[in-house]
Scaffold this motif. Structure first.
Motif, PDB file in Angstrom:
ATOM      1  N   UNK A   1       0.797  -1.097  -0.060  1.00  0.00           N
ATOM      2  CA  UNK A   1       0.132   0.298  -0.062  1.00  0.00           C
ATOM      3  C   UNK A   1       0.869   1.233   0.036  1.00  0.00           C
ATOM      4  N   UNK A   2       2.111   1.246   0.591  1.00  0.00           N
ATOM      5  CA  UNK A   2       2.723   2.485   0.824  1.00  0.00           C
ATOM      6  C   UNK A   2       3.901   2.570  -0.299  1.00  0.00           C
ATOM      7  N   UNK A   3       4.102   1.418  -1.110  1.00  0.00           N
ATOM      8  CA  UNK A   3       5.337   1.492  -1.919  1.00  0.00           C
ATOM      9  C   UNK A   3       6.640   1.480  -1.355  1.00  0.00           C
ATOM     10  N   UNK A   4       6.637   0.980  -0.032  1.00  0.00           N
ATOM     11  CA  UNK A   4       7.729   0.754   0.694  1.00  0.00           C
ATOM     12  C   UNK A   4       8.592  -0.703   0.825  1.00  0.00           C
ATOM     13  N   UNK A   5       9.534  -0.932   0.997  1.00  0.00           N
ATOM     14  CA  UNK A   5      10.172  -2.174   1.646  1.00  0.00           C
ATOM     15  C   UNK A   5       9.779  -2.651   2.848  1.00  0.00           C
ATOM     16  N   UNK A   6       9.475  -1.520   3.817  1.00  0.00           N
ATOM     17  CA  UNK A   6       9.148  -1.802   5.170  1.00  0.00           C
ATOM     18  C   UNK A   6       8.137  -0.639   5.551  1.00  0.00           C
TER      19      UNK A   6
ATOM     20  N   UNK B   1       2.901 -10.438   4.137  1.00  0.00           N
ATOM     21  CA  UNK B   1       2.804  -8.934   4.361  1.00  0.00           C
ATOM     22  C   UNK B   1       1.463  -8.292   4.337  1.00  0.00           C
ATOM     23  N   UNK B   2       0.774  -8.784   3.598  1.00  0.00           N
ATOM     24  CA  UNK B   2      -0.667  -8.360   3.439  1.00  0.00           C
ATOM     25  C   UNK B   2      -1.687  -8.734   4.665  1.00  0.00           C
ATOM     26  N   UNK B   3      -1.229  -9.616   5.401  1.00  0.00           N
ATOM     27  CA  UNK B   3      -2.136 -10.180   6.562  1.00  0.00           C
ATOM     28  C   UNK B   3      -2.541  -8.748   7.413  1.00  0.00           C
ATOM     29  N   UNK B   4      -3.913  -8.655   7.476  1.00  0.00           N
ATOM     30  CA  UNK B   4      -4.323  -7.514   8.408  1.00  0.00           C
ATOM     31  C   UNK B   4      -4.338  -8.139   9.704  1.00  0.00           C
ATOM     32  N   UNK B   5      -4.487  -7.200  10.706  1.00  0.00           N
ATOM     33  CA  UNK B   5      -4.661  -7.298  12.043  1.00  0.00           C
ATOM     34  C   UNK B   5      -5.499  -6.483  12.943  1.00  0.00           C
ATOM     35  N   UNK B   6      -5.889  -7.271  13.972  1.00  0.00           N
ATOM     36  CA  UNK B   6      -7.010  -6.364  14.777  1.00  0.00           C
ATOM     37  C   UNK B   6      -6.451  -5.076  15.311  1.00  0.00           C
ATOM     38  N   UNK B   7      -7.181  -3.982  15.126  1.00  0.00           N
ATOM     39  CA  UNK B   7      -7.066  -2.846  16.017  1.00  0.00           C
ATOM     40  C   UNK B   7      -8.426  -2.403  16.501  1.00  0.00           C
TER      41      UNK B   7
ATOM     42  N   UNK C   1      13.323  -4.944   9.904  1.00  0.00           N
ATOM     43  CA  UNK C   1      12.903  -5.896   8.427  1.00  0.00           C
ATOM     44  C   UNK C   1      14.090  -6.609   7.696  1.00  0.00           C
ATOM     45  N   UNK C   2      15.331  -6.316   8.009  1.00  0.00           N
ATOM     46  CA  UNK C   2      16.682  -6.895   7.521  1.00  0.00           C
ATOM     47  C   UNK C   2      17.374  -7.704   8.360  1.00  0.00           C
TER      48      UNK C   2
ATOM     49  N   UNK D   1       6.809  -4.978   9.774  1.00  0.00           N
ATOM     50  CA  UNK D   1       5.973  -5.580   8.367  1.00  0.00           C
ATOM     51  C   UNK D   1       6.707  -5.057   7.304  1.00  0.00           C
ATOM     52  N   UNK D   2       7.214  -6.007   6.688  1.00  0.00           N
ATOM     53  CA  UNK D   2       8.015  -5.711   5.289  1.00  0.00           C
ATOM     54  C   UNK D   2       7.371  -6.351   4.350  1.00  0.00           C
ATOM     55  N   UNK D   3       8.252  -6.204   2.881  1.00  0.00           N
ATOM     56  CA  UNK D   3       7.607  -6.867   1.772  1.00  0.00           C
ATOM     57  C   UNK D   3       7.817  -8.435   1.828  1.00  0.00           C
TER      58      UNK D   3
END
Length: 167
Positions: free
Chosen positions: A97-102, A145-151, A110-111, A124-126
């Motif tokens: 969604x962000x166009x970022x690696x992390x 990485x695309x797994x949503x989590x509860x807020x 993330x590394x 939460x990385x790519x």
């Protein structure tokens, strides 16, 4: 529902901060709970970042056993601290969604180079969402990485159950 949750947080906290609680379910019995407080004026922004957060803390578990904790107040100099939250959808944003690696780096970059050392970290990385513990990447905790989590506007437990408010 989202508007009601935000309004409830704002009313409960007045001009202070809006509180949110979250829970992540990883693989192999790994879970994480957390709390963040956001400056109420930032809730109108399209993306809330770490600069808008006034309190942030997380705790990692495996099979309900506490593994470690981290909070922004005790972050060591140079610790990874990146947060991207969409208040309109009440979700932590993913790298896609962000166009970022992390898109989330909470004492873990993330590394596996800055990996919760010392203590606990989450990123939460790519490649995945996963834990770090005392400098070691916990690969077996990972989720896509695309797994949503509860807020939630109310506290949650390590099994991601929401605590019902009582009067």
């Amino acid at each position: 529902m989202k508007a009601l949750a935000v309004a409830t947080c704002l009313l409960a906290n007045g001009a202070h901060a809006a509180d949110f609680y979250f829970c992540w379910k990883g693989s192999n019995g790994y879970t994480m709970t957390g709390q963040m407080s956001i400056n109420p004026t930032s809730l109108n922004k399209p993306i809330v970042t770490q600069d808008d957060v006034t309190l942030f803390r997380i705790a990692g578990y495996q099979n309900e056993r506490l593994l470690g904790k981290w909070d922004m107040a005790s972050a060591r100099e140079g610790a990874s601290w990146l947060l991207n939250y969409d208040p309109a959808r009440s979700v932590f944003m993913t790298p896609g969604e962000m166009g970022l690696g992390v898109s989330q780096a909470w004492n873990a970059d993330g590394t596996a180079m800055d990996c919760g050392n010392p203590g606990f970290g989450f990123n939460l990385g790519n490649f995945a969402q996963d834990f770090c513990l005392n400098g070691v990447w916990v690969e077996e905790s990972g989720m896509p990485p695309e797994t949503p989590f509860l807020v939630s506007p109310v506290p949650v437990d390590p099994l991601c159950r929401v605590y019902a408010p009582t009067s």
